[in-house]
Design a protein around this motif. Sequence first.
Motif, PDB file in Angstrom:
ATOM      1  N   LEU A  73      41.109  31.550  39.582  1.00  0.00           N
ATOM      2  CA  LEU A  73      41.627  32.775  39.037  1.00  0.00           C
ATOM      3  C   LEU A  73      42.585  33.475  40.004  1.00  0.00           C
ATOM      4  O   LEU A  73      43.716  34.088  39.649  1.00  0.00           O
TER       5      LEU A  73
ATOM      6  N   THR B 143      35.866  37.787  49.563  1.00  0.00           N
ATOM      7  CA  THR B 143      36.444  36.935  48.388  1.00  0.00           C
ATOM      8  C   THR B 143      37.495  35.963  48.787  1.00  0.00           C
ATOM      9  O   THR B 143      37.585  34.922  48.639  1.00  0.00           O
TER      10      THR B 143
ATOM     11  N   VAL C 123      38.310  39.981  40.705  1.00  0.00           N
ATOM     12  CA  VAL C 123      37.794  38.723  41.003  1.00  0.00           C
ATOM     13  C   VAL C 123      36.794  39.015  41.848  1.00  0.00           C
ATOM     14  O   VAL C 123      35.716  38.521  41.868  1.00  0.00           O
TER      15      VAL C 123
ATOM     16  N   VAL D  74      36.765  30.904  41.743  1.00  0.00           N
ATOM     17  CA  VAL D  74      37.451  31.899  42.391  1.00  0.00           C
ATOM     18  C   VAL D  74      38.734  31.697  42.629  1.00  0.00           C
ATOM     19  O   VAL D  74      39.942  32.553  42.580  1.00  0.00           O
TER      20      VAL D  74
END
Length: 97
Positions: A51, A73, A61, A48
Amino acid sequence: ELGVNTKYIFSIFDSPIPYRSLYRLYSSYCEKAGIMHKATHTARRTFVSMLLSADVSLNSVRESCGHMDSRTTLNNYGYDVDVDEEKRNKFEKALTW
């Protein structure tokens, strides 16, 4: 399509890979590559963070992680992967007119 599934990070035929299977595969690949085995959740955080660092949209994501809220996130998985010099360069670029 290149076979990239954006619904799940680890999947086969549009379904998530069972955790135990994923763990065995992951452990095996680490051993074959001669790298230190870390927790699968650590790999997820790295995935994550990389990205987000590469400017993949937060929403994309978030969706790939299966999170309903983008705050999950960012707060739990979005770590800064840049070294100090990279951070300085990005700040300078952003503030240069």
